[in-house]
Motif scaffolding. Structure first.
Motif, PDB file in Angstrom:
ATOM      1  N   UNK A 174     -22.978  19.781  89.279  1.00 42.67           N
ATOM      2  CA  UNK A 174     -22.610  19.652  87.855  1.00 42.67           C
ATOM      3  C   UNK A 174     -23.346  20.649  86.965  1.00 42.67           C
ATOM      4  N   UNK A 175     -24.610  20.943  87.304  1.00 39.20           N
ATOM      5  CA  UNK A 175     -25.364  21.902  86.484  1.00 39.20           C
ATOM      6  C   UNK A 175     -24.717  23.281  86.528  1.00 39.20           C
ATOM      7  N   UNK A 176     -24.303  23.683  87.732  1.00 38.63           N
ATOM      8  CA  UNK A 176     -23.648  24.987  87.849  1.00 38.63           C
ATOM      9  C   UNK A 176     -22.367  25.012  87.029  1.00 38.63           C
ATOM     10  N   UNK A 177     -21.626  23.909  87.084  1.00 35.21           N
ATOM     11  CA  UNK A 177     -20.379  23.858  86.318  1.00 35.21           C
ATOM     12  C   UNK A 177     -20.660  23.949  84.825  1.00 35.21           C
ATOM     13  N   UNK A 178     -21.688  23.236  84.379  1.00 36.42           N
ATOM     14  CA  UNK A 178     -22.067  23.323  82.968  1.00 36.42           C
ATOM     15  C   UNK A 178     -22.438  24.763  82.617  1.00 36.42           C
ATOM     16  N   UNK A 179     -23.220  25.394  83.491  1.00 37.99           N
ATOM     17  CA  UNK A 179     -23.641  26.775  83.231  1.00 37.99           C
ATOM     18  C   UNK A 179     -22.427  27.677  83.065  1.00 37.99           C
ATOM     19  N   UNK A 180     -21.475  27.533  83.963  1.00 40.31           N
ATOM     20  CA  UNK A 180     -20.310  28.432  83.934  1.00 40.31           C
ATOM     21  C   UNK A 180     -19.438  28.165  82.709  1.00 40.31           C
ATOM     22  N   UNK A 181     -19.090  26.890  82.502  1.00 41.35           N
ATOM     23  CA  UNK A 181     -18.186  26.589  81.384  1.00 41.35           C
ATOM     24  C   UNK A 181     -18.844  26.879  80.041  1.00 41.35           C
ATOM     25  N   UNK A 182     -20.133  26.570  79.926  1.00 41.34           N
ATOM     26  CA  UNK A 182     -20.814  26.824  78.656  1.00 41.34           C
ATOM     27  C   UNK A 182     -21.046  28.323  78.442  1.00 41.34           C
ATOM     28  N   UNK A 183     -21.196  29.070  79.531  1.00 43.90           N
ATOM     29  CA  UNK A 183     -21.302  30.521  79.381  1.00 43.90           C
ATOM     30  C   UNK A 183     -20.018  31.056  78.756  1.00 43.90           C
ATOM     31  N   UNK A 184     -18.892  30.565  79.293  1.00 43.02           N
ATOM     32  CA  UNK A 184     -17.621  31.026  78.746  1.00 43.02           C
ATOM     33  C   UNK A 184     -17.452  30.610  77.292  1.00 43.02           C
ATOM     34  N   UNK A 185     -17.817  29.361  76.998  1.00 42.25           N
ATOM     35  CA  UNK A 185     -17.733  28.866  75.620  1.00 42.25           C
ATOM     36  C   UNK A 185     -18.545  29.731  74.672  1.00 42.25           C
ATOM     37  N   UNK A 216     -26.640  26.120  65.527  1.00 39.34           N
ATOM     38  CA  UNK A 216     -25.422  25.439  65.088  1.00 39.34           C
ATOM     39  C   UNK A 216     -24.428  25.338  66.236  1.00 39.34           C
ATOM     40  N   UNK A 217     -24.354  26.399  67.029  1.00 33.41           N
ATOM     41  CA  UNK A 217     -23.436  26.404  68.165  1.00 33.41           C
ATOM     42  C   UNK A 217     -23.869  25.373  69.219  1.00 33.41           C
ATOM     43  N   UNK A 218     -25.165  25.289  69.460  1.00 31.37           N
ATOM     44  CA  UNK A 218     -25.679  24.341  70.456  1.00 31.37           C
ATOM     45  C   UNK A 218     -25.295  22.910  70.069  1.00 31.37           C
ATOM     46  N   UNK A 219     -25.437  22.580  68.809  1.00 31.68           N
ATOM     47  CA  UNK A 219     -25.120  21.216  68.353  1.00 31.68           C
ATOM     48  C   UNK A 219     -23.671  20.882  68.696  1.00 31.68           C
ATOM     49  N   UNK A 220     -22.807  21.861  68.509  1.00 34.87           N
ATOM     50  CA  UNK A 220     -21.378  21.654  68.724  1.00 34.87           C
ATOM     51  C   UNK A 220     -21.007  21.511  70.206  1.00 34.87           C
ATOM     52  N   UNK A 221     -21.687  22.269  71.086  1.00 39.95           N
ATOM     53  CA  UNK A 221     -21.261  22.275  72.487  1.00 39.95           C
ATOM     54  C   UNK A 221     -22.076  21.329  73.363  1.00 39.95           C
ATOM     55  N   UNK A 222     -23.114  20.748  72.796  1.00 39.78           N
ATOM     56  CA  UNK A 222     -23.985  19.877  73.582  1.00 39.78           C
ATOM     57  C   UNK A 222     -23.243  18.724  74.277  1.00 39.78           C
ATOM     58  N   UNK A 223     -22.376  17.974  73.578  1.00 44.97           N
ATOM     59  CA  UNK A 223     -21.770  16.778  74.183  1.00 44.97           C
ATOM     60  C   UNK A 223     -21.040  17.067  75.484  1.00 44.97           C
ATOM     61  N   UNK A 224     -20.327  18.167  75.531  1.00 43.06           N
ATOM     62  CA  UNK A 224     -19.564  18.499  76.725  1.00 43.06           C
ATOM     63  C   UNK A 224     -20.478  18.580  77.942  1.00 43.06           C
ATOM     64  N   UNK A 225     -21.591  19.284  77.774  1.00 44.71           N
ATOM     65  CA  UNK A 225     -22.549  19.413  78.875  1.00 44.71           C
ATOM     66  C   UNK A 225     -23.135  18.047  79.237  1.00 44.71           C
TER      67      UNK A 225
END
Lengths: 297, 301
Positions: free
Chosen positions: B220-231, B170-179
């Motif tokens: 961009x992948x690293x940025x996604x990794x970092x921001x999504x880790x925090x999320x 459920x969480x993945x569905x919600x945060x997918x668009x940002x990445x």
């Protein structure tokens, strides 16, 4: 490399196209089906919504679940009384809080972003990083002092407490987005205005800001959505219908075992419509802003 | 640097700081001060229900964490949750971004659909998946039964592992668009000539991806990794509504535990200590993030 099998061009199966379309359709279903389910449910009668096997299409479709928020029928009053009553208030509260946040945030961010896009000043790099750092502070880390602070000033359960917290959430990212937008506004415009002896505020108001309007709108939409969607602070800081926002009330539906699924779905749909409409209307600018706010730094 | 600054007109400096003053005041008052104050509270015995017992206890709250089973369990749940959500998000987002980077009919529609989960408030996301995963009436059970994939309705959320996995989904569905958006923006900066060159060299699709696309996407992948880790590390709304942390403490992440400690047990001292652990971990991640932005020279001011 010499062993490439030569297939006459017109017989070649367009694998790439096929894979592309299969993936596109799969993702489209993945993205839309969950949402479709609560929308469909919100137009169903409760008996149909909980039937096995499920009804995939509301038939007969009913507006009962939505009308219940204004004028609950007996069954609705019986099972979900409080949350149902609170939904209209909370929608109003959310609207007021989110709009105020957007406006306040825009004013503060415009000043700051202008300085980064037009002025060379000492400490600008450090200041930008500090803004970015505040965005990294987890809300949970400041919620307790925030609560105590608001209690001291008697602001618990008021719009102001929420507006202030959401403005601080949205401010750093808005400054970052706006500074990029502002840089794309040609300097010549302001210089021309200055030649005409317009003061700084006049120049800003009648020359600069109108040109930068698309960026401002995007920033406002961002702030609105941040405020509209936020839950944790609203959970701590509000307690009555004076300030409860829609996420808080929607969450009440989930923790109440008596709740009708259909009414809960209708509340969920109402909560998602404003941000969704904004996202679709301002899609291009928002996507640009999101990318600029993170990829470009 | 300093010499350069001297030659600048003095007016700019003053004007810039004046323009930033309102934002700085708000940020200082409402973020810097609270975070410092929360550290102060974390050094106290501070329970709202027993105001008289408030007392400075030094690092006792932190010391207690080491033997605090609830805390250790929540830390483990959080770590696993981050790993699972991050892995799924990155893989799905990469595929969707690559699809959206192609030209095909319906691309615009798919991009709009991709914004749908992003616009959805976390609470509504939780409600939505609750109705879908429901054991007696859920859409997932209905769909899988009608497709003949399961024999009867399953209670997806009653086992600890099940609840954990489905909450992550459920969480993945919600945060997918940002990445997706960040990766898509990264993809669009890759010069077309590179692909042309690779095609001339007869590099296959996979080799093109590995040698052309991936190196450009690294940042961009690293940025996604970092921001999504925090999320994922702070994830709260969806979990709160979907499982409330249960069954048992199977989905009680550190953020959830913190809110329970504060809201239910009004233990502000311990809650602040939890919050500071979250902050410390988050700050470590963000230092990496900002360092990355600097090193890539993307930090022009």
């Amino acid at each position: 490399m010499s062993t490439v099998v030569k297939v006459p061009l017109r017989y070649r199966i367009p694998w790439k196209k096929i894979v592309l379309y299969v993936l596109a359709v799969a993702f489209a279903l993945y993205l839309v089906l969950p949402f479709y389910w609560i929308v469909a449910m919100s137009f169903m009668r409760e008996v149909d919504a909980i039937s096995v096997p499920p009804h995939w299409i509301p038939n007969p479709a009913t507006l009962e679940n939505y009308l219940g928020f204004v004028n609950p029928n007996e069954a609705q009053q019986l099972v979900g009384g409080r949350a149902i009553d609170e939904t209209p208030y909370s929608l109003r509260n959310s609207l007021i809080v989110a709009t105020s946040t957007a406006v306040l945030n825009l004013v503060l961010a415009t000043f700051a972003a202008y300085s980064f896009s037009r002025l060379k000043f000492r400490g600008s790099q450090v200041l930008l990083v500090l803004y970015l750092l505040t965005r990294m502070v987890p809300g949970i880390a400041i919620i307790i002092p925030f609560y105590l602070l608001m209690r001291t000033f008697g602001l618990l359960d008021t719009y102001l407490a929420l507006i202030l917290s959401y403005t601080t959430f949205a401010l750093p990212i808005t400054i970052w987005i706006l500074k990029d937008f502002f840089r794309s506004v040609p300097r010549e415009l302001e210089e021309a205005a200055r030649v005409d002896r317009c003061g700084w505020f006049r120049t800003m108001w009648s020359v600069f800001l109108p040109v930068a309007a698309p960026g401002l709108v995007a920033a406002a939409v961002f702030a609105f959505m941040t405020a509209w969607n936020e839950f944790m602070f609203a959970l701590f800081l509000t307690s009555t219908e004076a300030a409860k926002t829609i996420p808080v009330v929607a969450a009440n539906f989930a923790t109440d075992f008596n709740t009708q699924f259909t009414v809960m779905a209708a509340a969920g749909v109402l909560a998602v419509v404003p941000p969704l409409v904004l996202a679709l209307l301002f899609q291009r600018k928002l996507v640009q802003g999101m990318a600029a706010g993170s990829v470009k730094g | 640097m300093a010499a350069l600054a001297e030659r600048r007109p003095l007016g700019d400096n003053a004007k810039a700081w004046a323009l930033n003053a309102p934002a700085i005041i708000v940020v200082t008052l409402l973020i810097a001060y609270p975070i410092a104050y929360s550290f102060w509270v974390s050094l106290q015995r501070h329970n709202l229900k027993r105001p008289r017992a408030t007392k400075f206890v030094g690092l006792d709250n932190y010391g207690a964490l080491l033997s605090d089973q609830a805390f250790l369990s929540a830390l483990k749940v959080s770590a696993l949750f981050v790993l699972l959500v991050l892995g799924l998000t990155v893989v799905l987002a990469l595929i969707l971004a690559l699809v959206l980077n192609e030209r095909f009919r319906g691309r615009g529609l798919l991009l709009s659909l991709a914004l749908l989960p992003w616009a959805m408030p976390g609470v509504v996301n939780g409600l939505m998946w609750r109705t879908i995963f429901d054991a007696k009436t859920g859409a997932l059970n209905g769909l899988l039964t009608q497709l003949g994939l399961i024999d009867g309705y399953q209670a997806w959320l009653t086992s600890g592992t099940g609840a954990f996995l489905f909450t992550a989904l459920a969480q993945v569905w919600n945060t997918l668009p940002f990445a997706v958006i960040i990766l898509l923006a990264g993809l669009s900066t890759i010069p077309a000539e590179l692909y042309d060159a690779a095609t001339v060299d007869r590099a296959g699709g996979l080799r093109r991806f590995v040698h052309v696309t991936l190196p450009w996407l690294l940042h961009p992948l690293l940025i996604v990794l970092i921001l999504e880790t925090m999320n994922a590390f702070r994830a709260f709304d969806t979990i709160y509504v979907l499982t409330g942390g249960g069954p048992g403490d199977a989905t009680t992440t550190i953020a959830l535990l913190d809110v329970q400690t504060v809201l239910t047990f009004t233990d502000f001292g311990l809650g602040s200590a939890y919050a500071w652990v979250i902050t410390a971990i988050t700050l470590l991640i963000s230092v990496g993030y900002i360092g990355l932005l600097y090193r890539k020279g993307n930090f022009e001011v």
